[in-house]
Scaffold this active site. Sequence first.
Site, PDB file in Angstrom:
ATOM      1  N   LYS A   1      52.351  35.180  47.991  1.00 27.68           N
ATOM      2  CA  LYS A   1      50.919  35.397  48.210  1.00 27.68           C
ATOM      3  C   LYS A   1      50.124  34.927  46.993  1.00 27.68           C
ATOM      4  O   LYS A   1      50.687  34.652  45.929  1.00 27.68           O
ATOM      5  CB  LYS A   1      50.655  36.882  48.468  1.00 27.68           C
ATOM      6  CG  LYS A   1      51.002  37.781  47.295  1.00 27.68           C
ATOM      7  CD  LYS A   1      50.709  39.234  47.599  1.00 27.68           C
ATOM      8  CE  LYS A   1      51.066  40.111  46.401  1.00 27.68           C
ATOM      9  NZ  LYS A   1      50.661  41.511  46.595  1.00 27.68           N
TER      10      LYS A   1
ATOM     11  N   ARG B   1      47.128  53.161  50.949  1.00 27.75           N
ATOM     12  CA  ARG B   1      46.416  51.894  51.102  1.00 27.75           C
ATOM     13  C   ARG B   1      46.609  51.465  52.545  1.00 27.75           C
ATOM     14  O   ARG B   1      46.255  52.203  53.461  1.00 27.75           O
ATOM     15  CB  ARG B   1      46.997  50.893  50.084  1.00 27.75           C
ATOM     16  CG  ARG B   1      46.009  49.931  49.492  1.00 27.75           C
ATOM     17  CD  ARG B   1      46.613  49.147  48.349  1.00 27.75           C
ATOM     18  NE  ARG B   1      47.845  48.449  48.699  1.00 27.75           N
ATOM     19  CZ  ARG B   1      48.536  47.677  47.858  1.00 27.75           C
ATOM     20  NH1 ARG B   1      48.113  47.519  46.623  1.00 27.75           N
ATOM     21  NH2 ARG B   1      49.635  47.058  48.247  1.00 27.75           N
TER      22      ARG B   1
ATOM     23  N   TYR C   1      29.181  32.594  21.628  1.00 31.91           N
ATOM     24  CA  TYR C   1      28.032  33.402  22.046  1.00 31.91           C
ATOM     25  C   TYR C   1      28.015  34.774  21.374  1.00 31.91           C
ATOM     26  O   TYR C   1      29.029  35.454  21.294  1.00 31.91           O
ATOM     27  CB  TYR C   1      28.046  33.593  23.557  1.00 31.91           C
ATOM     28  CG  TYR C   1      27.803  32.334  24.351  1.00 31.91           C
ATOM     29  CD1 TYR C   1      26.655  31.573  24.157  1.00 31.91           C
ATOM     30  CD2 TYR C   1      28.729  31.908  25.296  1.00 31.91           C
ATOM     31  CE1 TYR C   1      26.426  30.420  24.891  1.00 31.91           C
ATOM     32  CE2 TYR C   1      28.515  30.759  26.040  1.00 31.91           C
ATOM     33  CZ  TYR C   1      27.360  30.015  25.830  1.00 31.91           C
ATOM     34  OH  TYR C   1      27.146  28.861  26.559  1.00 31.91           O
TER      35      TYR C   1
END
Length: 389
Positions: free
Chosen positions: A44, A142, A277
């Site tokens: 998967k 689940r 940044y």
Amino acid sequence: MTETAAVPTALLRARAEIDLGALRANVRTLRARVGDLAVMAVVKADGYGHGAVRCARAAVEAGATWLGTATPEEALALRAAGLTQRALCWLWVPGGPWRQAIEADIDVSLSGMWALREVTEAARAAGRTARVQLKADTGLGRNGCQPGADWAELVAAALRAEAEGLVRVTGLWSHFACADEPGHPSIAAQLTRFREMVAYAEGQGVRPEVRHIANSPATLTLPETHFDLVRPGIAMYGLSPSPEIGTPADFGLRPVMTLSASLALVKRVPGEHGVSYGHHYVTPGPTTLGLVPLGYGDGIPRHASGAGPVLVDGKWRTVAGRVAMDQFVVDLGGDEPPVGSRAVLFGPGEGGEPTAEDWAAACGTIGYEIVTRIGSRVPRVYVNEEERG
């Protein structure tokens, strides 16, 4: 499925080298742990970021007899690539491509009555018997059917559909919540519940080809959970399911992916020079900086800012400042490797480079996420594609 071709210009920037020889060796090691039982190679999420089709083929060459995917689209892509092994897909939503899966001879997982209704309708339309596996929720909370009345209803309805020739119940299965935590009380509780739910279904007349609950950690450490088939995922790619149960080397596994890039710039800067940044890193003194052309747009975690390890010129460096979308910086401490020098983010660790687990520790996550998130902008370069005689 993203199986990116190796393009020379892209290789100058970055590459994820996938060692199919290591993958085959890992599958053989896992097979040796389970004897004559069947092995389902879980591919998967594009083979956990390694490339589903290539990894599936290598796993089959090493003796895997089943393939596992989350979505039906992933399973159908394997069929389109010519892989004909038994395949199971388990993450369905209403309106999914049931008929295409049936016609492609893919086993589909059912967790509730709505899914059984949709697959039987598709079987009628296709004029073919659907191969279905019933998933039990034994405690993960689940996907999966709840024990008790819900399980009894699903089993009874599946048997009626089987009597009509619409489905064939090929498997009974479940999934662990905490198999990667040795001694967790849920492991024994789930195993007991699974045995009870399997016994009930078989007592009602279900005759499955396979019963399975063992994921990677259970395959490696819990032989009592192996039943007829095991489903290694992350272990097949040479990563340990968790540091608590052992390192890859402890189980005879070797990481399959090595992620590297070519330095795009090396330059001298003075002390107190802000980097990237937000200037969350400021050079403590005169130094050299190396620019690594990978960023969160390629799947490098932004959480690795100031923490991710990188091997450059034989030394471990650390991400200096924030990871940006396309690039990040390492402080080279005054060293001046040539532009284009290789920066290795992670690999097997055999050449002194960090591992995916080192990156997971630096980011507060798991190795699964590190390899799976590497994006399609990074070419996969396959090595050891052919079996050595």
